[in-house]
Write a protein that holds these residues in place. Sequence first.
Motif, PDB file in Angstrom:
ATOM      1  N   SER A  14      52.568  -9.255 -58.939  1.00 35.56           N
ATOM      2  CA  SER A  14      51.182  -8.789 -58.937  1.00 35.56           C
ATOM      3  C   SER A  14      50.623  -8.723 -60.359  1.00 35.56           C
ATOM      4  CB  SER A  14      51.104  -7.404 -58.301  1.00 35.56           C
ATOM      5  OG  SER A  14      49.811  -6.874 -58.458  1.00 35.56           O
ATOM      6  N   SER A  15      49.392  -9.144 -60.498  1.00 31.40           N
ATOM      7  CA  SER A  15      48.733  -9.051 -61.806  1.00 31.40           C
ATOM      8  C   SER A  15      48.000  -7.713 -61.959  1.00 31.40           C
ATOM      9  CB  SER A  15      47.753 -10.211 -61.981  1.00 31.40           C
ATOM     10  OG  SER A  15      46.763 -10.156 -60.984  1.00 31.40           O
ATOM     11  N   THR A  16      47.994  -6.897 -60.908  1.00 30.40           N
ATOM     12  CA  THR A  16      47.273  -5.624 -60.974  1.00 30.40           C
ATOM     13  C   THR A  16      48.188  -4.429 -61.225  1.00 30.40           C
ATOM     14  OG1 THR A  16      47.399  -5.331 -58.573  1.00 30.40           O
ATOM     15  CG2 THR A  16      45.453  -6.478 -59.434  1.00 30.40           C
TER      16      THR A  16
END
Length: 108
Positions: A14-16
Amino acid sequence: MNHIKEEILLIMDSSTISYMGKCRVLLSALSDIEDWRWLQELYLKYALDHNDSIAGLSITCIGHIARIHQNIDLSRVHKVFQHIAETRPNLKGRIKDSLDDISTFTTS
C-alpha cells in the motif's frame, strides 16, 4: 495462501500506509506466521526497500527467523545481504547482527 499472509502483503504494498505502520506489520509477522520460508522471502524483499527503517528492520527480522525457527536459507540470505552491504554501507551493522544470530541459532 492464508488470510494473514494476504493481509500483510496488501499492507506492505500500500502507498497509503506510513513506514512506521509497515514496520509494525513486519515485526508482528514474526509472531503471526509460522512459515519461515515465507517470512524469509518477505523480509528479503523489504530488506531492499528504499526506506532505511523498513530495510533495516527486515534485515534484523531475518536474524529473528533463525532465532525462532532455527532455520534459514543461508545462501539466499548471503546473496541479498552482500548486495545490500555493497550498495548501502549504512546497513552493514544490521547485516552483521543478523548474520551473528543466524550463526548462533542455526546449524546451516
